[in-house]
Design a protein around this motif. Structure first.
Motif, PDB file in Angstrom:
ATOM      1  N   ILE A 257       7.864  -8.971  -1.763  1.00  0.00           N
ATOM      2  CA  ILE A 257       7.635 -10.333  -1.596  1.00  0.00           C
ATOM      3  C   ILE A 257       6.245 -10.489  -3.058  1.00  0.00           C
ATOM      4  CG2 ILE A 257       5.266  -9.401  -1.065  1.00  0.00           C
ATOM      5  CD1 ILE A 257       6.129 -11.405   1.079  1.00  0.00           C
ATOM      6  N   GLY A 258       6.305  -9.914  -3.820  1.00  0.00           N
ATOM      7  CA  GLY A 258       5.390 -10.537  -4.847  1.00  0.00           C
ATOM      8  C   GLY A 258       6.079 -11.349  -5.182  1.00  0.00           C
TER       9      GLY A 258
ATOM     10  N   SER B 200       8.727  -5.580 -12.910  1.00  0.00           N
ATOM     11  CA  SER B 200       7.122  -4.928 -12.240  1.00  0.00           C
ATOM     12  C   SER B 200       6.178  -5.192 -12.153  1.00  0.00           C
ATOM     13  CB  SER B 200       7.320  -3.396 -12.538  1.00  0.00           C
ATOM     14  OG  SER B 200       7.120  -2.808 -13.572  1.00  0.00           O
ATOM     15  N   ARG B 201       5.891  -6.175 -12.868  1.00  0.00           N
ATOM     16  CA  ARG B 201       4.424  -6.503 -12.007  1.00  0.00           C
ATOM     17  C   ARG B 201       4.700  -7.803 -10.151  1.00  0.00           C
ATOM     18  NH1 ARG B 201       3.558 -11.823 -16.108  1.00  0.00           N
ATOM     19  NH2 ARG B 201       5.640 -12.472 -15.218  1.00  0.00           N
ATOM     20  N   HIS B 202       5.863  -8.023  -9.963  1.00  0.00           N
ATOM     21  CA  HIS B 202       6.077  -8.242  -8.435  1.00  0.00           C
ATOM     22  C   HIS B 202       5.622  -7.236  -7.609  1.00  0.00           C
ATOM     23  CE1 HIS B 202       9.929  -5.833  -8.725  1.00  0.00           C
ATOM     24  NE2 HIS B 202       9.550  -5.896  -7.334  1.00  0.00           N
ATOM     25  N   GLU B 203       5.195  -5.956  -8.239  1.00  0.00           N
ATOM     26  CA  GLU B 203       5.455  -4.767  -7.171  1.00  0.00           C
ATOM     27  C   GLU B 203       3.468  -4.243  -6.321  1.00  0.00           C
ATOM     28  OE1 GLU B 203       6.337  -1.254  -9.396  1.00  0.00           O
ATOM     29  OE2 GLU B 203       8.577  -2.052  -8.727  1.00  0.00           O
ATOM     30  N   GLN B 204       2.529  -4.770  -8.044  1.00  0.00           N
ATOM     31  CA  GLN B 204       1.099  -4.316  -7.348  1.00  0.00           C
ATOM     32  C   GLN B 204       0.596  -6.424  -7.064  1.00  0.00           C
ATOM     33  OE1 GLN B 204      -1.070  -1.769  -7.535  1.00  0.00           O
ATOM     34  NE2 GLN B 204      -2.679  -3.196  -7.154  1.00  0.00           N
ATOM     35  N   ALA B 205       1.115  -6.919  -7.221  1.00  0.00           N
ATOM     36  CA  ALA B 205       0.789  -8.393  -7.276  1.00  0.00           C
ATOM     37  C   ALA B 205       1.417  -8.613  -5.536  1.00  0.00           C
ATOM     38  CB  ALA B 205       2.080  -9.262  -7.807  1.00  0.00           C
ATOM     39  N   GLY B 206       2.409  -8.035  -5.108  1.00  0.00           N
ATOM     40  CA  GLY B 206       2.772  -8.044  -3.724  1.00  0.00           C
ATOM     41  C   GLY B 206       2.526  -7.183  -3.050  1.00  0.00           C
TER      42      GLY B 206
ATOM     43  N   LEU C 200      -2.430  -7.481   1.829  1.00  0.00           N
ATOM     44  CA  LEU C 200      -3.280  -6.809   1.748  1.00  0.00           C
ATOM     45  C   LEU C 200      -4.187  -8.191   2.338  1.00  0.00           C
ATOM     46  CD1 LEU C 200      -4.225  -3.989  -0.262  1.00  0.00           C
ATOM     47  CD2 LEU C 200      -3.215  -3.850   1.829  1.00  0.00           C
ATOM     48  N   THR C 201      -4.347  -9.641   1.840  1.00  0.00           N
ATOM     49  CA  THR C 201      -4.592 -10.298   1.753  1.00  0.00           C
ATOM     50  C   THR C 201      -4.103 -11.029   2.399  1.00  0.00           C
ATOM     51  OG1 THR C 201      -4.522 -10.939  -1.089  1.00  0.00           O
ATOM     52  CG2 THR C 201      -4.927 -12.817   0.489  1.00  0.00           C
ATOM     53  N   PHE C 202      -3.285 -10.946   3.721  1.00  0.00           N
ATOM     54  CA  PHE C 202      -2.830 -11.499   4.681  1.00  0.00           C
ATOM     55  C   PHE C 202      -2.955 -10.744   5.818  1.00  0.00           C
ATOM     56  CE2 PHE C 202      -0.493 -14.425   2.067  1.00  0.00           C
ATOM     57  CZ  PHE C 202      -0.148 -16.360   2.385  1.00  0.00           C
TER      58      PHE C 202
ATOM     59  N   PHE D  25       4.620  -0.447   0.403  1.00  0.00           N
ATOM     60  CA  PHE D  25       5.861  -0.639  -0.187  1.00  0.00           C
ATOM     61  C   PHE D  25       6.051  -1.701  -0.813  1.00  0.00           C
ATOM     62  CE2 PHE D  25       5.696   1.096   4.350  1.00  0.00           C
ATOM     63  CZ  PHE D  25       6.702   1.740   4.236  1.00  0.00           C
ATOM     64  N   ALA D  26       5.603  -2.407  -0.978  1.00  0.00           N
ATOM     65  CA  ALA D  26       5.401  -3.267  -1.851  1.00  0.00           C
ATOM     66  C   ALA D  26       4.917  -2.932  -3.775  1.00  0.00           C
ATOM     67  CB  ALA D  26       4.372  -4.843  -2.024  1.00  0.00           C
TER      68      ALA D  26
END
Length: 192
Positions: free
Chosen positions: A76-77, A90-96, A101-103, A112-113
């Motif tokens: 989802i990131g 792999s920037r999407h991993e932590q961003a996701g 968490l924000t949602f 898992f993200a």
């Protein structure tokens, strides 16, 4: 137009639908249609893997609901790092992870993200390995190091490692046989 393509990627015949909350998140984020299609495919493979595990290794001990939600949202990131839909990164991993968490997604589902791309982290559990495996084998990609971690976990439950390896190999080969159809489904939807 993009919203219509996203709706189609989420509902067109093919892989099973995503869990409602995951589909709602993708819709609220105006996710790229290709991402929605990809997440449906990985979710479908995760469901097949968890069904197999329930039959072949009922003592495996993992939260099936968490695995399926994790498979449905692991990338989802990429709504924030769209360039990683068609290229490496792999920037999407932590961003996701942070986005989920924000949602208000609980950490045990959001994790898992963050973990799907690096199964060597110290806090990796068996459920993380299953999501990572689904994310590879959906397109018939085999990763021996990841598969060995799965074998080790399952063999620790009492079966000989060679038997676990053979059984897992057979199941992953069966799943991989449909990879061309899954790739064709994903490629029907645009990246943006």
């Amino acid at each position: 137009m993009t919203r219509d393509l996203l709706r189609r990627a989420l509902t067109d015949p093919g892989p099973r639908p995503l869990p409602g909350p995951a589909a709602d998140l993708l819709t609220s984020l105006d996710a790229p249609p290709r991402l929605a299609a990809h997440l449906r495919l990985v979710h479908e493979v995760a469901a097949r893997l968890t069904d197999w595990l329930a039959l072949a290794h009922p003592a495996a001990g993992f939260d099936r609901t968490a695995v399926l939600f994790g498979a449905a949202t692991h990338d989802i990131g990429k709504t924030e790092h769209v360039e990683e839909l068609s290229g490496p990164g792999s920037r999407h991993e932590q961003a996701g992870y942070e986005l989920l968490l924000t949602f208000g997604v609980p950490e045990e589902f959001a994790r898992f993200a963050r973990t799907h791309g690096d199964w060597t982290q110290p806090d990796i559990g068996f459920a993380d390995l299953v999501v990572s495996l689904a994310d590879k084998v959906w397109k018939a990609k085999r990763v021996p190091e990841l598969e060995q971690l799965v074998v080790d976990h399952l063999a620790a439950l009492g079966q000989p490692p060679w038997q676990v390896f053979l059984d897992l190999d057979e199941e992953l080969t069966r799943i991989g046989a449909d990879a061309d159809e899954r790739l064709a489904f994903q490629n029907r939807y645009p990246v943006d």
